[in-house]
Design a protein around this motif. Structure first.
Motif, short mmCIF file in Angstrom:
data_model
loop_
_atom_site.label_atom_id
_atom_site.label_comp_id
_atom_site.label_asym_id
_atom_site.label_seq_id
_atom_site.Cartn_x
_atom_site.Cartn_y
_atom_site.Cartn_z
N MET A 1 52.51 35.91 40.09
CA MET A 1 51.75 35.08 40.99
C MET A 1 50.29 35.52 41.04
O MET A 1 49.41 34.71 41.18
CB MET A 1 52.40 35.18 42.37
N THR A 2 50.03 36.80 40.87
CA THR A 2 48.65 37.30 40.91
C THR A 2 48.09 37.52 39.51
O THR A 2 47.08 38.20 39.35
CB THR A 2 48.55 38.61 41.71
N VAL A 3 48.72 36.96 38.51
CA VAL A 3 48.28 37.19 37.12
C VAL A 3 47.07 36.37 36.73
O VAL A 3 46.66 36.38 35.57
CB VAL A 3 49.43 36.94 36.11
N GLY A 4 46.47 35.67 37.67
CA GLY A 4 45.33 34.81 37.38
C GLY A 4 44.23 35.45 36.55
O GLY A 4 43.75 34.85 35.58
N PRO A 5 43.79 36.69 36.87
CA PRO A 5 42.74 37.31 36.06
C PRO A 5 43.15 37.49 34.59
O PRO A 5 42.34 37.29 33.68
CB PRO A 5 42.53 38.67 36.73
N LEU A 6 44.41 37.84 34.34
CA LEU A 6 44.88 38.00 32.96
C LEU A 6 45.01 36.65 32.26
O LEU A 6 44.64 36.51 31.09
CB LEU A 6 46.20 38.76 32.93
N VAL B 1 45.56 42.69 39.50
CA VAL B 1 46.87 42.05 39.44
C VAL B 1 47.89 42.93 40.15
O VAL B 1 47.89 44.15 39.95
CB VAL B 1 47.30 41.83 37.96
N GLY B 2 48.75 42.33 40.96
CA GLY B 2 49.83 43.09 41.57
C GLY B 2 50.15 42.64 42.98
O GLY B 2 49.25 42.32 43.76
N MET C 1 45.19 33.71 42.00
CA MET C 1 46.61 33.38 41.95
C MET C 1 46.83 32.38 40.83
O MET C 1 45.96 31.56 40.55
CB MET C 1 47.07 32.80 43.28
N ASP C 2 47.96 32.49 40.18
CA ASP C 2 48.33 31.54 39.14
C ASP C 2 49.79 31.18 39.40
O ASP C 2 50.68 31.98 39.19
CB ASP C 2 48.16 32.15 37.76
N LEU C 3 49.99 29.97 39.86
CA LEU C 3 51.34 29.54 40.22
C LEU C 3 51.98 28.72 39.11
O LEU C 3 53.04 28.13 39.30
CB LEU C 3 51.30 28.72 41.51
#
Length: 80
Positions: free
Chosen positions: A1-6, A32-33, A55-57
């Motif tokens: 869910m928090t992998v948006g930066p990657l 991330v985490g 956030m990346d959903l």
């Protein structure tokens, strides 16, 4: 869910056809985490505790879109 930066970093790498640097990967991983997310049930809010977190959903939404009809299908099949 928090992998948006990657996700953002790798999406950019795909468009530029250049691999991200070790430094940019480390900086993205630092944002991330789940430990850097604060949920407030009373206020129904989510707070991202690190600067530049995203956030990346996408994966969650895709999973929901797939499992929702499958669950209905299985429920109908069990009724005979």
């Amino acid at each position: 869910m928090t992998v948006g930066p990657l996700v953002h970093l790798w999406r950019n790498a795909r468009h530029t056809k250049e691999l991200p640097s070790v430094e940019s990967l480390a900086a993205a991983r630092a944002r991330v985490g789940y430990r850097f997310v604060r949920l407030d049930a009373k206020q129904h809010t989510v707070e991202l505790l690190r600067p530049k977190m995203r956030m990346d959903l996408g994966g969650i939404a895709k999973g929901y879109a797939v499992t929702r009809p499958c669950g209905r299908f299985a429920a109908g099949a069990s009724r005979g």
